[in-house]
Design a protein around this motif. Structure first.
Motif, PDB file in Angstrom:
ATOM      1  N   MET A  39       0.857  -1.180   0.000  1.00 44.70           N
ATOM      2  CA  MET A  39       0.000   0.000   0.000  1.00 44.70           C
ATOM      3  C   MET A  39       0.893   1.230   0.000  1.00 44.70           C
ATOM      4  SD  MET A  39      -3.032   1.024   2.743  1.00 44.70           S
ATOM      5  CE  MET A  39      -3.646  -0.673   2.744  1.00 44.70           C
ATOM      6  N   VAL A  40       0.649   2.130  -0.954  1.00 42.07           N
ATOM      7  CA  VAL A  40       1.461   3.333  -1.097  1.00 42.07           C
ATOM      8  C   VAL A  40       0.653   4.535  -0.615  1.00 42.07           C
ATOM      9  CG1 VAL A  40       2.773   4.786  -2.683  1.00 42.07           C
ATOM     10  CG2 VAL A  40       2.596   2.322  -3.108  1.00 42.07           C
ATOM     11  N   GLY A  41       1.198   5.246   0.381  1.00 44.03           N
ATOM     12  CA  GLY A  41       0.534   6.433   0.903  1.00 44.03           C
ATOM     13  C   GLY A  41      -0.140   6.171   2.234  1.00 44.03           C
ATOM     14  N   ASP A  42      -0.492   7.244   2.910  1.00 41.42           N
ATOM     15  CA  ASP A  42      -1.083   7.163   4.246  1.00 41.42           C
ATOM     16  C   ASP A  42      -2.232   8.147   4.384  1.00 41.42           C
ATOM     17  OD1 ASP A  42       0.716   5.292   5.772  1.00 41.42           O
ATOM     18  OD2 ASP A  42       2.221   6.765   5.168  1.00 41.42           O
ATOM     19  N   GLU A  54      -7.038   3.966   3.583  1.00 48.81           N
ATOM     20  CA  GLU A  54      -6.590   2.624   3.968  1.00 48.81           C
ATOM     21  C   GLU A  54      -7.733   1.622   3.893  1.00 48.81           C
ATOM     22  OE1 GLU A  54      -4.730   0.215   7.802  1.00 48.81           O
ATOM     23  OE2 GLU A  54      -4.515   2.391   7.686  1.00 48.81           O
ATOM     24  N   ALA A  55      -8.938   2.029   4.283  1.00 57.67           N
ATOM     25  CA  ALA A  55     -10.074   1.110   4.253  1.00 57.67           C
ATOM     26  C   ALA A  55     -10.328   0.606   2.839  1.00 57.67           C
ATOM     27  CB  ALA A  55     -11.321   1.806   4.802  1.00 57.67           C
ATOM     28  N   SER A  56     -10.443   1.543   1.906  1.00 55.36           N
ATOM     29  CA  SER A  56     -10.713   1.153   0.530  1.00 55.36           C
ATOM     30  C   SER A  56      -9.534   0.376  -0.065  1.00 55.36           C
ATOM     31  CB  SER A  56     -11.023   2.386  -0.318  1.00 55.36           C
ATOM     32  OG  SER A  56     -11.354   2.024  -1.633  1.00 55.36           O
ATOM     33  N   ALA A  57      -8.315   0.814   0.220  1.00 58.19           N
ATOM     34  CA  ALA A  57      -7.133   0.120  -0.312  1.00 58.19           C
ATOM     35  C   ALA A  57      -7.050  -1.308   0.205  1.00 58.19           C
ATOM     36  CB  ALA A  57      -5.877   0.899   0.054  1.00 58.19           C
ATOM     37  N   THR A  58      -7.391  -1.503   1.465  1.00 63.04           N
ATOM     38  CA  THR A  58      -7.359  -2.854   2.031  1.00 63.04           C
ATOM     39  C   THR A  58      -8.344  -3.769   1.318  1.00 63.04           C
ATOM     40  OG1 THR A  58      -6.685  -2.013   4.208  1.00 63.04           O
ATOM     41  CG2 THR A  58      -7.710  -4.195   4.149  1.00 63.04           C
ATOM     42  N   GLY A  84      -2.234   2.455  -4.550  1.00 66.20           N
ATOM     43  CA  GLY A  84      -2.044   3.746  -3.904  1.00 66.20           C
ATOM     44  C   GLY A  84      -3.325   4.181  -3.214  1.00 66.20           C
ATOM     45  N   VAL A  85      -3.199   4.850  -2.070  1.00 66.83           N
ATOM     46  CA  VAL A  85      -4.391   5.202  -1.300  1.00 66.83           C
ATOM     47  C   VAL A  85      -5.251   6.254  -2.012  1.00 66.83           C
ATOM     48  CG1 VAL A  85      -3.435   4.544   0.944  1.00 66.83           C
ATOM     49  CG2 VAL A  85      -3.084   6.881   0.085  1.00 66.83           C
ATOM     50  N   PHE A  86      -4.651   7.099  -2.855  1.00 61.33           N
ATOM     51  CA  PHE A  86      -5.450   8.082  -3.584  1.00 61.33           C
ATOM     52  C   PHE A  86      -6.340   7.387  -4.619  1.00 61.33           C
ATOM     53  CE2 PHE A  86      -2.235  10.847  -1.810  1.00 61.33           C
ATOM     54  CZ  PHE A  86      -2.943  12.004  -1.510  1.00 61.33           C
ATOM     55  N   ASP A  87      -5.777   6.420  -5.341  1.00 51.84           N
ATOM     56  CA  ASP A  87      -6.591   5.641  -6.268  1.00 51.84           C
ATOM     57  C   ASP A  87      -7.693   4.903  -5.518  1.00 51.84           C
ATOM     58  OD1 ASP A  87      -5.090   6.397  -8.499  1.00 51.84           O
ATOM     59  OD2 ASP A  87      -3.682   4.736  -8.231  1.00 51.84           O
ATOM     60  N   ALA A  88      -7.348   4.367  -4.354  1.00 48.47           N
ATOM     61  CA  ALA A  88      -8.329   3.627  -3.562  1.00 48.47           C
ATOM     62  C   ALA A  88      -9.466   4.538  -3.102  1.00 48.47           C
ATOM     63  CB  ALA A  88      -7.646   2.986  -2.358  1.00 48.47           C
ATOM     64  N   LEU A  89      -9.136   5.767  -2.715  1.00 47.11           N
ATOM     65  CA  LEU A  89     -10.182   6.698  -2.277  1.00 47.11           C
ATOM     66  C   LEU A  89     -11.200   6.939  -3.376  1.00 47.11           C
ATOM     67  CD1 LEU A  89     -11.300   8.604  -0.100  1.00 47.11           C
ATOM     68  CD2 LEU A  89      -9.830  10.399  -1.062  1.00 47.11           C
ATOM     69  N   HIS A  90     -10.742   7.085  -4.613  1.00 48.98           N
ATOM     70  CA  HIS A  90     -11.677   7.255  -5.726  1.00 48.98           C
ATOM     71  C   HIS A  90     -12.671   6.098  -5.782  1.00 48.98           C
ATOM     72  CE1 HIS A  90      -9.131  10.464  -6.887  1.00 48.98           C
ATOM     73  NE2 HIS A  90      -8.276   9.792  -7.638  1.00 48.98           N
ATOM     74  N   SER A 451      -8.611   0.381 -13.259  1.00 44.84           N
ATOM     75  CA  SER A 451      -8.337  -0.495 -12.118  1.00 44.84           C
ATOM     76  C   SER A 451      -7.232   0.089 -11.241  1.00 44.84           C
ATOM     77  CB  SER A 451      -7.916  -1.881 -12.607  1.00 44.84           C
ATOM     78  OG  SER A 451      -7.513  -2.690 -11.517  1.00 44.84           O
ATOM     79  N   PRO A 452      -7.408   0.085  -9.915  1.00 46.03           N
ATOM     80  CA  PRO A 452      -6.391   0.669  -9.031  1.00 46.03           C
ATOM     81  C   PRO A 452      -5.280  -0.291  -8.655  1.00 46.03           C
ATOM     82  CG  PRO A 452      -8.251  -0.030  -7.722  1.00 46.03           C
ATOM     83  CD  PRO A 452      -8.601  -0.360  -9.170  1.00 46.03           C
TER      84      PRO A 452
END
Length: 483
Positions: A39-42, A54-58, A84-90, A451-452
């Protein structure tokens, strides 16, 4: 620095992704997933007390790990995964990134007059929602309150009620409503206490059977047949993920009860879409034949609907030709006094304590991207379904993968909280640039999030077809007779 792109990396094999590793172990995937997950980013990357990135990335990493585990079982090849957490947030609000022929196409539930958090006369808040809206629910609320279709009129009528009395009365009327609970208060309710005792992804073996090995080496879910009897967002999003990993997904709906075009464009890419009116005995028989040869049956309809049409997990397992994985998701859990109550994403946020924490010292508030529970549940459902398919390939049998919107929102809270007083420089909206994909469809050019997940040794198929509801015959490509 908060609000700016962080390049910090955390990995599963280094023991830095405890939530991911715990879910991997729970789903019995740890032994089969041979690679690493990074996971890249915090957080915080958007102003919130919750770890939304983090929730979405997980959840996304869990889907990737499940796909990679099946890929390893089929081919012996391992692959690392990264997000990456930014991609996951989307991906907590992917429908906000859908455009048709260059025009944004939003589901728009956040702008519907009936949808929102309202204060009752006892000072407590309740949340009601009619969806995009759905005519039946919208009419139900307006008839119940006998008022105009505007927030001022609805707020006036809700203010005449005490919160629990209104919650109970609307439940009897079959209309979504829940009080806003703080997290600890929710856990003291019968429903919250029951949910706290079950995992966020529950996999129950419901029948024995012979192992069914995977076949094909083009993609993880090649030759897997998924019968998609879902609607709104969580269920269709889960089956879209299965299509992205190579499954044949046949979405079944009735022409009298369609989801909106915006919902369809957002969650049905990669599927074929057929009509069946299950009130017609011949068409119900076709549904049963399709289900008997399906590897997966996904439903997000209420228990009463599935019982009426003989589509409960136990009935499906009894008719299955080789064992079936059923995915069932609802608003408030699969046991307890609220199990049959209707609800949407935001009801799960409000009931579970998530919205109260988002509101801080003020009234409850939704996630800063509006969505949370639908997407988390959809992603968890996809990962759980793949994990159950892997179990079927090893030990055989049929499985019920059970999820709920409220339990998913509870899981996000279990990741821990972030101090808001340290987030002055963190944006309150998701303004981070997305990576988009555009495809040609019968609806014109359609753009959506790419795709993230990045794989080191796996290329997913291009599951990019999109067809109107009812465009396909109700039959598998490999052969089940239509009506």
């Amino acid at each position: 620095m908060p609000g700016k792109q962080s390049k910090a990396k955390r990995s599963h094999l280094s023991g830095e992704l405890s939530a991911f590793s715990s879910l991997l172990e729970h789903l019995q995937l740890a032994h089969h997933f041979k690679g690493d997950a990074t996971m890249v980013g915090d957080d915080p990357i958007i102003r919130s007390p919750h770890k939304l990135g983090e929730a979405s990335a997980t959840a996304q990493l869990l889907i990737g790990a499940a796909g990679a585990a099946i890929w390893a079982a089929k081919t012996g090849q391992s692959t690392d995964i990264e997000i990456g957490v930014f991609d996951a947030l989307h991906f907590l609000h992917p429908t906000h990134y859908v455009s048709q022929a260059g025009h944004p196409i939003n589901v728009g539930a956040e702008f519907v007059e009936t949808n929102g958090i309202f204060q009752c006369k006892d000072g407590r808040h309740v949340m009601i929602e009619a969806g995009p809206p759905y005519p039946k629910l919208l009419k139900g609320y307006l008839d119940f309150f006998d008022c105009g279709n505007n927030k001022k009129s609805i707020a006036r009528e809700i203010d005449k009620w005490n919160a629990k009395d209104l919650e109970d009365a609307l439940a009897v009327a079959g209309l979504p409503c829940c009080r806003a609970f703080g997290r600890e208060e929710w856990l003291k309710t019968e429903q919250g206490a029951l949910l706290s005792k079950v995992p966020v992804i529950e996999i129950e073996k419901i029948a024995d059977g012979d192992p069914i090995p995977f076949s094909g080496a083009a993609s993880p879910l090649e030759n897997i047949q998924v019968l998609d009897f879902t609607h709104v967002l969580a269920g269709p999003r889960s089956t879209r993920s299965l299509a992205e990993y190579g499954a044949e997904v046949l979405h079944v709906s009735a022409p009298a009860y369609p989801d909106t075009l915006a919902q369809h464009l957002g969650v049905d890419v990669g599927k074929r879409c057929a009509y069946l009116d299950l009130r017609n005995p011949d068409e119900l028989a076709t549904m049963h034949r399709l289900a008997s040869q399906a590897d997966v049956f996904a439903t997000t309809y209420r228990n009463a609907v599935n019982r009426k049409f003989g589509l409960t997990p136990q009935e499906l397992a009894s008719r299955s030709e080789r064992g079936i994985v059923c995915m069932t998701a609802n608003a408030y859990g699969h046991s307890g006094p609220w199990t049959d109550r209707p609800g949407f994403d935001q009801n799960g946020q409000v009931a579970s304590g998530f919205a109260v924490r988002e509101g801080g010292d003020g009234p409850p508030r939704f996630s800063p991207v509006f969505y949370l529970a639908d997407l988390m549940t959809g992603y968890f459902a996809a990962a759980g379904t793949m994990a159950a398919l892997l179990r079927r390939s090893i030990e055989g049998g049929s499985y019920n993968v059970k999820l709920s919107l409220s339990r998913s929102a509870m899981w996000v809270q279990e990741l821990g909280l972030l101090p808001l007083d340290e987030q002055a420089n963190v944006p309150s909206e998701d303004k981070h640039p997305p990576t988009l994909t555009t495809i040609d469809t019968v609806y014109g050019p359609l753009s959506f999030l790419a795709s993230p997940i990045r794989f080191s040794n796996l290329s997913l198929p291009s599951a990019f077809q999109l067809e109107p509801y009812g465009a396909s015959a109700p039959a598998w490509l490999r052969g089940v007779a239509a009506i």
